[in-house]
Design a protein around this motif. Sequence first.
Motif, PDB file in Angstrom:
ATOM      1  N   ARG A   2      65.648 -31.824  97.445  1.00 19.79           N
ATOM      2  CA  ARG A   2      66.343 -31.282  96.290  1.00 19.79           C
ATOM      3  C   ARG A   2      67.569 -32.084  95.897  1.00 19.79           C
ATOM      4  N   GLY A 545      73.740 -24.948 101.372  1.00 17.59           N
ATOM      5  CA  GLY A 545      72.429 -25.461 100.987  1.00 17.59           C
ATOM      6  C   GLY A 545      72.418 -26.965 100.809  1.00 17.59           C
ATOM      7  N   TRP A 546      71.220 -27.487 100.558  1.00 24.00           N
ATOM      8  CA  TRP A 546      71.032 -28.898 100.262  1.00 24.00           C
ATOM      9  C   TRP A 546      71.599 -29.812 101.358  1.00 24.00           C
ATOM     10  N   THR A 573      63.892 -23.892 105.229  1.00 23.08           N
ATOM     11  CA  THR A 573      63.495 -25.213 104.719  1.00 23.08           C
ATOM     12  C   THR A 573      62.019 -25.193 104.330  1.00 23.08           C
ATOM     13  N   THR A 574      61.648 -26.070 103.419  1.00 27.56           N
ATOM     14  CA  THR A 574      60.229 -26.265 103.073  1.00 27.56           C
ATOM     15  C   THR A 574      59.703 -27.564 103.655  1.00 27.56           C
ATOM     16  N   TRP A 601      62.724 -21.801 100.618  1.00 22.79           N
ATOM     17  CA  TRP A 601      64.176 -21.879 100.739  1.00 22.79           C
ATOM     18  C   TRP A 601      64.818 -20.506 100.885  1.00 22.79           C
ATOM     19  N   ASP A 602      64.081 -19.468 100.573  1.00 19.65           N
ATOM     20  CA  ASP A 602      64.557 -18.104 100.804  1.00 19.65           C
ATOM     21  C   ASP A 602      63.814 -17.414 101.937  1.00 19.65           C
ATOM     22  N   TRP A 604      63.893 -17.201 105.650  1.00 22.85           N
ATOM     23  CA  TRP A 604      64.817 -17.551 106.713  1.00 22.85           C
ATOM     24  C   TRP A 604      64.208 -17.286 108.081  1.00 22.85           C
ATOM     25  N   GLU A 629      66.090 -31.927 105.413  1.00 22.95           N
ATOM     26  CA  GLU A 629      66.949 -31.049 104.630  1.00 22.95           C
ATOM     27  C   GLU A 629      66.678 -29.588 104.983  1.00 22.95           C
ATOM     28  N   ASP A 631      68.636 -25.407 104.615  1.00 22.20           N
ATOM     29  CA  ASP A 631      69.741 -24.528 104.269  1.00 22.20           C
ATOM     30  C   ASP A 631      70.168 -23.769 105.523  1.00 22.20           C
TER      31      ASP A 631
END
Length: 823
Positions: A2, A545-546, A573-574, A601-602, A604, A629, A631
Motif C-alpha cells: 500500500r 498502519g502501512w 496483513t494481506t 487489513w481489518d 486481526w 508490511e 498493521d
Amino acid sequence: MRKYLKILLVLMVGCLILPASLAQAYQNPQTLSHEWETYGSGDPYILKFKGDYYLYVSTKDSETGIKAWSSPDLVNWTYAGLVATDPVTKGAYAPEVIYWNGYFYMYTSPGGNGHYVLRSESPTGPFTVQTPNKGLSIDGHVFIDDDGQWYFYRAEHGQMVAHPMSDPYTFGAGHQTGASIGGGWTEGATVIKRNGKYYMTYTGNHVHSPAYRIDYAVSSNPLTGFEPASKQNPVVLSTEGPTIGLGHNGLVTGPDLDSLYMFYHNWKGYTPEGWPIRSINMDRVVWNGDKMLVLGPTATSQPDPDMPDFHDRFNRTAIGSNWYNVNGGHWGIYNQELMWQDSMGSTAAHKQITNAATDANYTAEFHMKQMNRGTSASPRYGATFSYVNEDNYGVAMLSELHNRLEVNFVVDGVSQGWVYASLPSGFDYSKWHSIRVEKSGNEFRIYVDQMLKIVQSANLGGGQVGYLTEDTHADFAYVAFSNKVDGSNAWDAYKPVPGKVEAVHYMSGGEGIAYHDTTANNLGGEYRKDAVDIRVNPEGGYNVGWNQSGEWLKYKVNVASTGAYDVTFRMATTMDGVQIRLWDGTTDLTGIVQIPNTGGWDEWRSITVKGIPLTQGLRELRVEFVTGEADFASMEFQHYASVPHLTDNFDGSKSGDWKQWEGSWSVSGGLYHSAGGTFAKATIGNDHWADYTVEVDIRMNEGGGDSGIIVRGTNPANGLELGQGNADFMQGYYAYIKTDGVYLGKQNYNWSPLTGVNLALSTGTWHKMKVVVQGTNIKVYVGDMNVPKIDYNDYSETAFTHGKAGLRTAHQSTSFDNFTVYP
C-alpha cells in the motif's frame, strides 16, 4: 504494497536513547497517615483546586467526622484533619466534594442511610450540614456539564441512576442510565466529558468480594443511554495477589494538566465489627481514541505523576525575575500565595508575562478572582497565552459587566475579532475561577471552571503565558502549563509490564528518536501529527498502519522484575512472509517473528512469542518491521511460566492443590465430586500458563446441567458469596459436555457462547475429554482423542492467552478422574 503505491521508500537510521532510571516512584497499595484505625481508607475521592489536591475517604462506621488530606503532586499527602464534625457524619460513606462559585459542596451518605449536603468555604472545612436527609441511596457523585447544568449520580440495584439538579441541594427525578455491572448492585459512579461524550466509571457486585471491580460506559447524554464498554470491561480487576477487591474509583487530572489518574481502593480484610479494611491505589488512565484504558492494576513501583513544564504558586514575597511587565499596572504578591494588580481607571491591558514559553501544542491553567472593577465600557481580567509579543497572542478574559467569557487572538498585529460565551446565571466574579486553555494545532479550546465554552482556530504557535487586567483590580493564583494536550501524556508514560501497550502510544521525539517512518506525512491522517501512519481501527481506537520493511517504533515501558515474559502482538496483513522483531537497545529480544497472512487489513490476529528476557526498570523497547508490511494495534506482556506435567488421580482424601471457588466439592473413592445443585468451579495451576493440554474423565451423574474443563482461567472468585448468584466470576474459557452435545464458551464476568456440536452423551457413563489451547486455537475432544469435536480460533481482541486450568459444573452432580495437564 500500500505505501509503495503512494511514496518512494527512503531508508533512514534510528538512534538509541538510553532508558531513564526509576528515581521517583510510588507503589500500590498506599497507606495514609492518620487513617481510620483498623478501617483504612476506602472510597477515595480527589478534588483538584488551584493546583492542589484534596483527598476524602469514607468514615469508619463507629466514628464521627470526615477526614481529608492535601497534596501538590498526588503522591505526598499531608493530613488536613477532620473537615466535618457534625454528628450526622457518623459512618459517612463516600464523601465527594465539588467546588462551585466560591463554595465547596460535600455529598455523603452516613451509614448508607440517605444523602446529606454539606458546605464550606475551604476544601479543608469546616463543612456544615445544609440539608435534611435527601435519601437517594449511597455513593453520590456530582457532574457539572459545559452549560452549567448539574447532575447527581447514585447507586442502585440494576444500574446507576442519574438526577438532574436545579441547584446544589435539589434533585430532580431519577433516570436509568444504562450503566450496569451484570444487572446487579452498581455503585461508585464518576462522570467525565471528553470530545463531546460522557464517560462513566462505576463499580459492581459487593464491596467485601475479591471480585469487586470497575467498568466504564459511554453515552452522548449525561442522563441516559450509557453503553458499557464490553471490549474493555472490566477495566480494573484483581481477585488474587497483593491487591484484591478493587473498586469505587475517582478520576482526577494529574499535575501535568493532561494526564488522568484513577484512584480506587483495595480490600484487605475485615474489622472486628465485620467492615472491610481498605487502602487507596492509583493508576494512570490513557486513551486511544474513544477507548479508555487503565495502566493497571499495579502493585509494583510506578513513576510518580509528571509535574507541569512550568508552574508558579507565588509562594514568595516578590514577583521575581521569572515574570516581566507589559503596559504597566500596579502589581504585587500577597501573603506568599497570590499575585495582584490593583491599578484601575485605564482601559490599557496591564500584563504580567512569564519568561517560560510553551511548545507549539500545550495545556495551560490559570486561576483568578475579581476584587473590584472600574466604570469603563469593558472592565475585565484573565489570561494570555501563545504570547510572543504585542502583535501575536491570545487572551481569555472574564467580564462581570456582560457575564461572559471574552476571547480574542491577535495575529501579526491584526485582531481576529472577539468571541463571547455566556457564563451561568449568578456567576460570582469575586470568587476563585479557573481558565483552562488546550491548544492542538491551530485549535484552541477554552474552559471556565472545567466547562468548555469556546473552540476557536488561530494561526498562532506556542508562546509565553500570563495574567492581565483592563480597568479591574484582580487577584491571580496558581498558573501552570504543560507541553502535552489531548492525552499526549500517554506517549511518554512508562507503561507497566506486565501490561498492554497500544501501538499508537509510541514515544515522542520524532524521526530517528521515537520512530523511523519512510513517509514525510501521516498517510492515515489520524490521531498524531507526525510522520507515523495511523488509521482508524475497526476494533476501536486507532492503529499504526502501512508499516514497511526497515521501519520501527519505540515504546517506554516499566518492567516489574527481571525475568522471562511472553509478548502478544496484535497484527493484520494481506501479505505472506511478514517478519517483525522486538529490541531493547541493541539486544534482540525475540529474534525474527513470523506474522501470518491474516486475510485482510481489518482481520486481526494475536501472535504470541514466549519466554523473552526483560530487565527490571524503565526501558525503551523498539518494534522493528523486518520484512513486508503489516498493521500493528498493540502488544501485551505477561510473565512467562513453563507448564509442568501435572497429574491428579484423586486417590487420597483431600483435594491437594485445587482451589474451590463455589459449590460443594469432595474427594472419595478415588474421584473428585461436585455435588451439583448450583454452579461450581475449582482451579489449579498458574495464571501465566499459555499453551497446554488438559485431559480428564467425566461422569455426569444426572442430566439437565453441564460439566467440563476450564482453560486459561484468571481472576476467579466465588460467584455465590454475599448474595451475588453469578455463575461467571472468572475470565477464561469453559469447554463442557451436556447430554445433548459438546460446547465452548467464554467467561469475562459474563457469558459468551462460542460454538458447539450435537452429540448424544449418556449420564452415569465415563466420557474422556481433552482440551488443547495453542495460540488462539482451542480444540475440544470427547471420546475420540484424535479428532476434535470442536476446533475453534478466537481471533477477537478479547481472546485470553494465559491462565489456570480447572474444572466446572453447572447444576449437575459430576465425578472427575484422571486429571492431567501437560505442555
